[in-house]
Design an enzyme around this catalytic site. Structure first.
Site, PDB file in Angstrom:
ATOM      1  N   ARG A 107       0.710  -1.433   0.405  1.00  0.00           N
ATOM      2  CA  ARG A 107      -0.296  -0.007   0.074  1.00  0.00           C
ATOM      3  C   ARG A 107       0.775   1.027  -0.080  1.00  0.00           C
ATOM      4  NH1 ARG A 107      -4.501   1.313   3.254  1.00  0.00           N
ATOM      5  NH2 ARG A 107      -5.881  -0.269   2.197  1.00  0.00           N
ATOM      6  N   HIS A 134      -7.486   1.116  -6.074  1.00  0.00           N
ATOM      7  CA  HIS A 134      -7.886  -0.146  -5.438  1.00  0.00           C
ATOM      8  C   HIS A 134      -8.390  -1.204  -5.549  1.00  0.00           C
ATOM      9  CE1 HIS A 134      -7.955  -1.276  -0.839  1.00  0.00           C
ATOM     10  NE2 HIS A 134      -8.733  -0.449  -0.605  1.00  0.00           N
ATOM     11  N   GLN A 137     -10.421  -3.711  -3.065  1.00  0.00           N
ATOM     12  CA  GLN A 137     -11.041  -3.108  -2.258  1.00  0.00           C
ATOM     13  C   GLN A 137     -12.546  -3.865  -3.253  1.00  0.00           C
ATOM     14  OE1 GLN A 137     -12.060  -2.146   0.858  1.00  0.00           O
ATOM     15  NE2 GLN A 137     -14.376  -2.922  -0.262  1.00  0.00           N
ATOM     16  N   ASP A 225     -17.443   7.323  -0.784  1.00  0.00           N
ATOM     17  CA  ASP A 225     -16.199   7.049  -0.384  1.00  0.00           C
ATOM     18  C   ASP A 225     -16.249   8.333   0.724  1.00  0.00           C
ATOM     19  OD1 ASP A 225     -13.707   6.103   0.515  1.00  0.00           O
ATOM     20  OD2 ASP A 225     -12.469   5.704  -1.233  1.00  0.00           O
ATOM     21  N   CYS A 266     -16.031   1.226   0.999  1.00  0.00           N
ATOM     22  CA  CYS A 266     -15.189  -0.143   1.334  1.00  0.00           C
ATOM     23  C   CYS A 266     -14.875   0.682   2.850  1.00  0.00           C
ATOM     24  CB  CYS A 266     -13.426   0.937   0.109  1.00  0.00           C
ATOM     25  SG  CYS A 266     -13.455   2.749   0.480  1.00  0.00           S
ATOM     26  N   ARG A 294     -13.487  -9.271   1.880  1.00  0.00           N
ATOM     27  CA  ARG A 294     -11.782  -8.403   1.559  1.00  0.00           C
ATOM     28  C   ARG A 294     -10.791  -9.942   1.604  1.00  0.00           C
ATOM     29  NH1 ARG A 294      -9.910  -3.651   1.805  1.00  0.00           N
ATOM     30  NH2 ARG A 294      -8.048  -3.809   0.827  1.00  0.00           N
TER      31      ARG A 294
HETATM   32  N1   CP Z   1     -11.277  -0.203   2.797  1.00  0.00           N
HETATM   33  C1   CP Z   1      -9.508  -0.611   2.967  1.00  0.00           C
HETATM   34  O1   CP Z   1      -9.003  -0.730   2.303  1.00  0.00           O
HETATM   35  O2   CP Z   1      -9.771  -0.114   4.085  1.00  0.00           O
HETATM   36  P1   CP Z   1      -8.202   0.069   5.486  1.00  0.00           P
HETATM   37  O3   CP Z   1      -8.391   1.415   4.576  1.00  0.00           O
HETATM   38  O4   CP Z   1      -8.647  -0.075   6.548  1.00  0.00           O
HETATM   39  O5   CP Z   1      -7.264  -1.438   4.804  1.00  0.00           O
HETATM   40  N1  NVA Z   2      -9.863   6.638  -0.820  1.00  0.00           N
HETATM   41  C1  NVA Z   2      -9.897   5.965   0.231  1.00  0.00           C
HETATM   42  C2  NVA Z   2     -10.000   4.399   0.679  1.00  0.00           C
HETATM   43  C3  NVA Z   2      -9.299   4.165   1.673  1.00  0.00           C
HETATM   44  C4  NVA Z   2      -9.762   2.790   1.685  1.00  0.00           C
HETATM   45  C5  NVA Z   2      -8.248   6.685   0.100  1.00  0.00           C
HETATM   46  O1  NVA Z   2      -7.580   6.477  -0.549  1.00  0.00           O
HETATM   47  O2  NVA Z   2      -7.913   7.123   1.956  1.00  0.00           O
END
Ligand code: CP
Ligand code: NVA
Length: 308
Positions: A107, A134, A137, A225, A266, A294
Site C-alpha cells: 500500500r 484500489h 477492494q 467513499d 469500502c 476482502r
Molecule cells: N477499505 C480499506 O482498504 O480499508 P483499510 O484502509 O482499513 O485497509
Molecule cells: N479513498 C480512500 C480509500 C481508503 C480505503 C483513501 O485512499 O484514503
C-alpha cells in the site's frame, strides 16, 4: 509472473475465476473459527511481505489472516521503518525482498512505486491501494454484490461523491465484468478521463450526471467513499466538503434508486458526511459483508498469483 496490479490489467476470465474461487472457499469454511486452515494450503511454506506506507485496518488484517488460512506466513512492514523510506531505491528493495519472500503486497502513495516494485521483483506483487486505484477492494465488492444479487454483468452501478482511487477501480471493473456506471459528483472531482474512456472502449456505458437524484434512478448499487482520501492534502478538506455535500448518500437519495438497490462503502467511513448512518446501518447496506469479503477475495487473488 502473475502480479495483481490493477483490474484492467488482469484478464477477465482470470478475474471471474478469482471471484468464483473466493465464493467457494468462503462457503467451504463457513462457521469455522477464523484460524482454521483451509482444506487446500496453496501458500504452505510461503512467506508474504505486507508493506504499508499508509494506515490500514481491513487490508492489513485481511491479508494477514488470509495468508495464514492458506498455510503461509506474513511479515507486516511499515514503509517508514524500511530503508525504502530513507532513500534506498524501489528497484533495489524489490531485488532484496525477492530473496527473502515469495510474494509482496504494498500500500503506497504514488502508483510508480507499485509499478517499479513489480518490474524489479522476482515474486508476485499485489496492489493494496495507491493514490490512483484500489483493485482488491473492488474484487471484494463484486463478490459481495453477486452473493446478494447474482451476476453483476448488465447492472447499473452509481458512484456518488469523489472520483477517487476506489471509483477508478470500479470503472476498471465495469469494463472487465460488463456493468454500466454513472458517476455523480462535482466536475472538479470527476474520475480521470482515461478510466472513463477505457471502460467505454470495452462496450459498457459510463455517464456523468451532476444531479445525484437523477443519477441514482434505477441503480442496482449505490457506492460512495470518504470525501478526503489519505493522499489528499488536509488543506483541501473544507473545499471538498462544500463541493461534495450534495452527493451525500442518505435515505432520501436511496429512495430514488431501485427498491432493492444495495449500498456499499469500502470503509473507513465518516458517518453522516459521505453517507448517513441511517443508510450505513439500513436495509440497503452491505458494508460489513464487503469488509469480510476482502479476506475471501484476496485469498483468491493470492492463489492466482502463485498458481496462475
Ligand atoms: N477499505 C480499506 O482498504 O480499508 P483499510 O484502509 O482499513 O485497509
Ligand atoms: N479513498 C480512500 C480509500 C481508503 C480505503 C483513501 O485512499 O484514503
Amino acid at each position: 509472473m502473475n502480479h495483481f496490479l490493477d483490474i484492467h490489467k488482469t484478464d477477465p476470465a482470470a478475474l471471474r475465476g478469482m471471484i468464483d474461487q473466493a465464493r467457494a472457499t468462503k462457503n467451504a469454511r463457513a462457521g469455522q473459527p477464523k484460524a482454521t486452515p483451509d482444506a487446500e494450503q496453496p501458500l504452505k511454506n510461503r512467506m508474504v511481505a505486507l508493506i504499508f506506507e499508509k494506515p490500514s485496518t481491513r487490508t492489513r488484517v485481511s491479508f494477514d489472516v488470509g495468508v495464514r488460512q492458506m498455510g503461509g506466513q506474513t511479515m507486516v512492514l511499515s514503509g517508514q521503518d524500511m530503508q525504502l523510506g530513507h532513500g534506498e531505491t524501489i528497484a533495489d528493495t524489490a531485488r532484496v525482498l525477492s530473496r527473502y519472500v515469495d510474494m509482496i503486497m504494498i500500500r503506497t502513495f504514488d502508483e510508480s512505486v507499485l509499478l517499479e516494485l513489480a518490474e524489479y521483483a522476482d515474486v508476485p506483487v499485489i496492489n493494496g491501494l495507491t493514490d490512483r486505484t484500489h483493485p482488491c477492494q473492488i474484487m471484494a465488492d463484486i463478490l459481495t454484490f453477486e452473493e446478494h444479487r447474482g451476476p453483476i454483468a448488465g447492472k447499473k452501478v452509481v458512484w456518488s461523491g469523489d472520483g477517487n482511487n476506489v471509483c477508478a477501480s470500479f470503472l476498471h471493473a465495469a469494463g472487465q465484468f460488463g456493468f454500466d456506471m454513472v458517476f455523480t459528483g462535482p466536475q472538479q472531482l470527476d474520475p480521470e478521463d482515461e478510466f472513463v474512456a477505457l471502460a467505454r472502449s470495452k462496450g459498457v456505458q459510463v455517464s456523468i450526471e451532476r444531479d445525484a437524484k437523477t443519477a441514482v434512478k434505477d441503480a442496482d448499487l449505490v457506492v460512495t467513499d470518504t470525501w478526503v482520501s489519505m493522499h489528499d492534502a488536509q488543506s483541501t478538506r473544507e473545499r471538498r466538503h462544500n463541493q461534495l455535500r450534495p452527493y451525500q448518500v442518505n435515505e432520501e437519495l436511496m429512495r430514488h434508486a431501485r427498491p432493492d438497490a444495495l449500498f456499499m462503502h469500502c470503509l473507513p467511513a465518516h458517518r453522516d458526511e459521505e453517507a448517513s448512518s441511517a443508510v450505513m446501518d439500513g436495509p440497503h447496506s452491505v458494508i460489513f459483508d464487503e469488509a469480510e469479503n476482502r479476506l475471501h477475495a484476496q485469498k483468491a487473488v493470492m492463489r492466482w498469483c502463485v498458481e496462475g
